[in-house]
Design an enzyme around this catalytic site. Structure first.
Site, PDB file in Angstrom:
ATOM      1  N   CYS A 116      -8.220 -35.616  -4.362  1.00  0.00           N
ATOM      2  CA  CYS A 116      -9.575 -35.496  -3.812  1.00  0.00           C
ATOM      3  C   CYS A 116      -9.579 -34.876  -2.429  1.00  0.00           C
ATOM      4  CB  CYS A 116     -10.243 -36.870  -3.779  1.00  0.00           C
ATOM      5  SG  CYS A 116     -10.375 -37.558  -5.423  1.00  0.00           S
ATOM      6  N   HIS A 256     -15.860 -37.695   1.147  1.00  0.00           N
ATOM      7  CA  HIS A 256     -15.543 -37.554  -0.275  1.00  0.00           C
ATOM      8  C   HIS A 256     -16.388 -38.547  -1.066  1.00  0.00           C
ATOM      9  CE1 HIS A 256     -13.579 -37.253  -4.026  1.00  0.00           C
ATOM     10  NE2 HIS A 256     -12.986 -38.409  -3.939  1.00  0.00           N
ATOM     11  N   ASN A 286     -17.653 -38.352  -9.008  1.00  0.00           N
ATOM     12  CA  ASN A 286     -16.502 -37.879  -8.243  1.00  0.00           C
ATOM     13  C   ASN A 286     -15.965 -36.605  -8.893  1.00  0.00           C
ATOM     14  OD1 ASN A 286     -14.063 -37.450  -7.000  1.00  0.00           O
ATOM     15  ND2 ASN A 286     -13.329 -39.556  -7.180  1.00  0.00           N
TER      16      ASN A 286
HETATM   17  O1  UT7 Z   1     -11.233 -40.246  -5.703  1.00  0.00           O
HETATM   18  C1  UT7 Z   1      -9.999 -40.805  -5.998  1.00  0.00           C
HETATM   19  C2  UT7 Z   1      -9.894 -42.084  -5.361  1.00  0.00           C
HETATM   20  N1  UT7 Z   1     -10.446 -43.101  -6.220  1.00  0.00           N
HETATM   21  C3  UT7 Z   1     -11.242 -44.026  -5.722  1.00  0.00           C
HETATM   22  O2  UT7 Z   1     -11.610 -43.980  -4.560  1.00  0.00           O
HETATM   23  C4  UT7 Z   1     -11.622 -45.189  -6.613  1.00  0.00           C
HETATM   24  C5  UT7 Z   1     -11.469 -46.478  -5.875  1.00  0.00           C
HETATM   25  N2  UT7 Z   1     -11.757 -47.642  -6.708  1.00  0.00           N
HETATM   26  C6  UT7 Z   1     -13.019 -47.949  -7.082  1.00  0.00           C
HETATM   27  O3  UT7 Z   1     -13.964 -47.236  -6.812  1.00  0.00           O
HETATM   28  C7  UT7 Z   1     -13.240 -49.258  -7.800  1.00  0.00           C
HETATM   29  O4  UT7 Z   1     -12.078 -50.052  -7.695  1.00  0.00           O
HETATM   30  C8  UT7 Z   1     -13.605 -49.083  -9.291  1.00  0.00           C
HETATM   31  C9  UT7 Z   1     -14.975 -48.472  -9.403  1.00  0.00           C
HETATM   32  C10 UT7 Z   1     -12.587 -48.227 -10.007  1.00  0.00           C
HETATM   33  C11 UT7 Z   1     -13.655 -50.447  -9.984  1.00  0.00           C
HETATM   34  O5  UT7 Z   1     -14.558 -51.301  -9.312  1.00  0.00           O
HETATM   35  P1  UT7 Z   1     -14.109 -52.778  -8.850  1.00  0.00           P
HETATM   36  O6  UT7 Z   1     -15.283 -53.379  -8.229  1.00  0.00           O
HETATM   37  O7  UT7 Z   1     -12.862 -52.627  -8.009  1.00  0.00           O
HETATM   38  O8  UT7 Z   1     -13.823 -53.483 -10.214  1.00  0.00           O
HETATM   39  P2  UT7 Z   1     -12.491 -54.188 -10.706  1.00  0.00           P
HETATM   40  O9  UT7 Z   1     -11.472 -53.186 -11.104  1.00  0.00           O
HETATM   41  O10 UT7 Z   1     -12.099 -55.240  -9.709  1.00  0.00           O
HETATM   42  O11 UT7 Z   1     -13.014 -54.945 -11.992  1.00  0.00           O
HETATM   43  C12 UT7 Z   1     -13.929 -56.058 -11.891  1.00  0.00           C
HETATM   44  C13 UT7 Z   1     -14.401 -56.397 -13.299  1.00  0.00           C
HETATM   45  C14 UT7 Z   1     -13.267 -56.529 -14.304  1.00  0.00           C
HETATM   46  O12 UT7 Z   1     -13.600 -57.538 -15.222  1.00  0.00           O
HETATM   47  P3  UT7 Z   1     -12.944 -58.999 -15.099  1.00  0.00           P
HETATM   48  O13 UT7 Z   1     -11.458 -58.795 -15.202  1.00  0.00           O
HETATM   49  O14 UT7 Z   1     -13.371 -59.512 -13.751  1.00  0.00           O
HETATM   50  O15 UT7 Z   1     -13.553 -59.733 -16.251  1.00  0.00           O
HETATM   51  C15 UT7 Z   1     -13.308 -55.209 -15.025  1.00  0.00           C
HETATM   52  O16 UT7 Z   1     -12.811 -55.285 -16.325  1.00  0.00           O
HETATM   53  O17 UT7 Z   1     -15.248 -55.345 -13.767  1.00  0.00           O
HETATM   54  C16 UT7 Z   1     -14.785 -54.922 -15.044  1.00  0.00           C
HETATM   55  N3  UT7 Z   1     -15.126 -53.506 -15.193  1.00  0.00           N
HETATM   56  C17 UT7 Z   1     -16.278 -53.095 -15.708  1.00  0.00           C
HETATM   57  N4  UT7 Z   1     -17.342 -53.769 -16.175  1.00  0.00           N
HETATM   58  C18 UT7 Z   1     -18.382 -53.042 -16.623  1.00  0.00           C
HETATM   59  C19 UT7 Z   1     -14.363 -52.447 -14.866  1.00  0.00           C
HETATM   60  N5  UT7 Z   1     -15.046 -51.315 -15.167  1.00  0.00           N
HETATM   61  C20 UT7 Z   1     -16.226 -51.694 -15.685  1.00  0.00           C
HETATM   62  C21 UT7 Z   1     -17.333 -50.994 -16.180  1.00  0.00           C
HETATM   63  N6  UT7 Z   1     -18.389 -51.710 -16.636  1.00  0.00           N
HETATM   64  N7  UT7 Z   1     -17.388 -49.650 -16.196  1.00  0.00           N
END
Ligand code: UT7
Length: 333
Positions: A116, A256, A286
Site C-alpha cells: 500500500c 492510505h 482499499n
Molecule cells: O492496506 C494493507 C494494510 N491492511 C490493513 O490496514 C488492514 C488492517 N486490519 C483491519 O482493518 C482489521 O483488522 C480487519 C478489518 C481486517 C478486521 O477487523 P477487526 O475488527 O480487527 O476484526 P477481527 O479480525 O478481530 O475479528 C472480530 C470478529 C471475529 O469473530 P469472532 O472470532 O470474534 O467470533 C471475526 O470472525 O469479526 C469476525 N469477522 C467478521 N464478521 C462479519 C471478520 N470479518 C468479518 C466480516 N463480517 N466481514
C-alpha cells in the site's frame, strides 16, 4: 540558482464501472453492511469484471486520461513508474505494458512493489530523477486489480479491497513548491502478517497451492491493524515536527485508505480536523497502491497553489512512509 524540486502538475484517477456493494458481499460470505461499515468503513468497491483485462488496462486508462488532461505528448515522457502488487504477470513489468499501450516510446519504465506504500515509494523515487536535473516529465501510476488476488470465500479480507488506478505527472519547479521531504521505512519482519503464500520462486504454483487457496491475500488483520495505526500516525507526526507544521498550518492530510478507524486514529494523533482529511474509502475500499492518487484526483478541484499537504501510508512489507509537499497549481475551473 534556485533549487529544483519535483511537483505534481497533473493528477487523474480511473475506477472500473462495476460496483460491488456490501449487500452483494453478504450473499457471498457471512457478513453484513453493519459489520463492514462499523469495523472498516467501506460501503462499496469497484471491480474490473471484463475478462482478459488486467492491471495494465487500468493503468493505461488513467495514464491516457492524464496525458490528455495535461496536453502531454506520450513521447515527451522520460520515465514511467508503476506501483502495484497485482502486476499483469511476473514479468515483464506492468509499467512497460502500460507504456506500450499509451504510446510512451521514448522512456524507460519499471514497477515498484511496496504494498500500500507503493505509490509513495514510487513518487519519491521519481522525484529524485527530477531533482537531479536528469528528467523533465515523469509519470507515477498506482494501479491494482486487487480482485485478482482476493479470496471471495474469506470474509476477513474480501470486504476490504477494490480495483482502481491513479496517476500523477511530475515536473521540475523552482518556486519552492512541490515535494519538500519524505520519510520512508520498511520492516521485512512484518511479512509474516500480510503476504501471498504461493506463486513466487519460494513456492511456485502447483495444483496443491491452488487447492489450498494460497494465491490469495493472507492477512492477520488485528496485527496489521495495530502496526498500521501506530506507524502511520507516528511517521506523520514526525514529519509535522520536522518541518514545524502545526495542525492549523496543514491544509490536507492524505492517508492510505485501509480502514476508517486507522485513518481517524492517525488524524487524531496529528490533531487534524476531519474536514482536512481526504477520505473516499467508503466508495472505493482499499485499492492498495492507488488510494493516494485517487484521493488527490477527487480533491484536485479544492486544492490551491501553496497548500501544505502530508501524504501517509502503511502496507504489506511492512512498508510505511510520509511525504510533505506544497501543492503546485490552482485547478482551472
Ligand atoms: O492496506 C494493507 C494494510 N491492511 C490493513 O490496514 C488492514 C488492517 N486490519 C483491519 O482493518 C482489521 O483488522 C480487519 C478489518 C481486517 C478486521 O477487523 P477487526 O475488527 O480487527 O476484526 P477481527 O479480525 O478481530 O475479528 C472480530 C470478529 C471475529 O469473530 P469472532 O472470532 O470474534 O467470533 C471475526 O470472525 O469479526 C469476525 N469477522 C467478521 N464478521 C462479519 C471478520 N470479518 C468479518 C466480516 N463480517 N466481514
Amino acid at each position: 540558482m534556485a533549487k529544483i524540486l519535483a511537483a505534481i502538475t497533473g493528477v487523474e484517477g480511473y475506477v472500473p464501472d462495476y460496483i460491488l456493494t456490501n449487500k452483494e458481499l453478504a450473499t457471498m460470505v457471512d457478513t453484513s453492511d453493519e459489520w463492514i461499515m462499523e469495523r472498516i468503513g467501506i460501503k462499496e468497491r469497484r471491480i474490473l469484471k471484463e475478462p482478459g483485462k488486467g492491471t495494465s488496462d487500468l493503468g493505461a486508462e488513467v495514464v491516457n486520461k492524464l496525458l490528455q488532461k495535461t496536453s502531454t505528448p506520450p513521447n515527451s515522457i522520460d520515465l514511467l513508474i508503476c506501483a502495484t502488487v497485482t502486476p499483469d504477470m511476473q514479468f515483464p513489468a506492468t509499467a512497460n505494458i502500460i507504456s506500450d499501450k499509451v504510446g510512451i516510446t521514448n522512456a524507460f519504465s519499471f514497477d515498484i512493489a511496496a504494498g500500500c506504500s507503493g505509490f509513495l515509494f514510487a513518487l519519491v523515487t521519481a522525484s529524485k530523477y527530477i531533482e537531479a536535473g536528469q528528467f523533465n516529465k515523469v509519470i507515477v501510476v498506482g494501479a491494482e486489480k486487487m480482485s485478482s488476488i482476493v479470496d471471495y470465500t474469506d470474509r476477513a479480507t474480501c470486504p476490504i479491497f477494490g480495483d482502481g488506478a491513479g496517476a500523477v505527472l511530475l515536473e521540475p519547479v523552482t518556486d519552492g513548491l512541490g515535494i519538500i521531504d519524505s520519510i520512508l521505512k520498511v520492516d521485512g519482519a512484518g511479512r509474516v502478517f500480510l503476504h501471498q503464500k504461493a506463486g513466487g520462486s519460494l513456492k511456485p504454483a502447483t495444483h496443491e497451492t491452488v487447492d489450498a487457496r494460497e494465491h490469495f491475500i493472507y492477512q492477520e488483520g488485528q496485527a496489521v491493524f495495530k502496526y498500521a495505526v501506530s506507524h502511520m500516525a507516528d511517521i506523520s507526526v514526525e514529519m509535522m515536527k520536522k518541518h514545524n507544521i502545526s495542525p492549523d498550518d496543514l491544509d490536507w492530510f492524505v492517508p492510505h485508505q485501509a480502514n476508517m478507524r486507522i485513518i481517524e486514529a492517525a488524524a487524531r494523533r496529528m490533531g487534524i480536523k476531519k474536514e482536512k482529511v481526504m477520505i473516499n474509502i467508503q466508495k472505493y475500499g482499499n485499492t492498495t497502491a492507488a488510494t493516494l492518487p485517487l484521493c488527490l484526483w477527487e480533491w484536485e478541484p479544492q486544492l490551491h497553489k501553496g497548500d501544505n499537504i502530508i501524504l501517509a501510508t502503511f502496507g504489506a512489507g511492512f512498508t510505511w512512509g510520509s511525504v510533505y509537499l506544497k501543492w503546485a497549481y490552482d485547478t482551472k475551473k
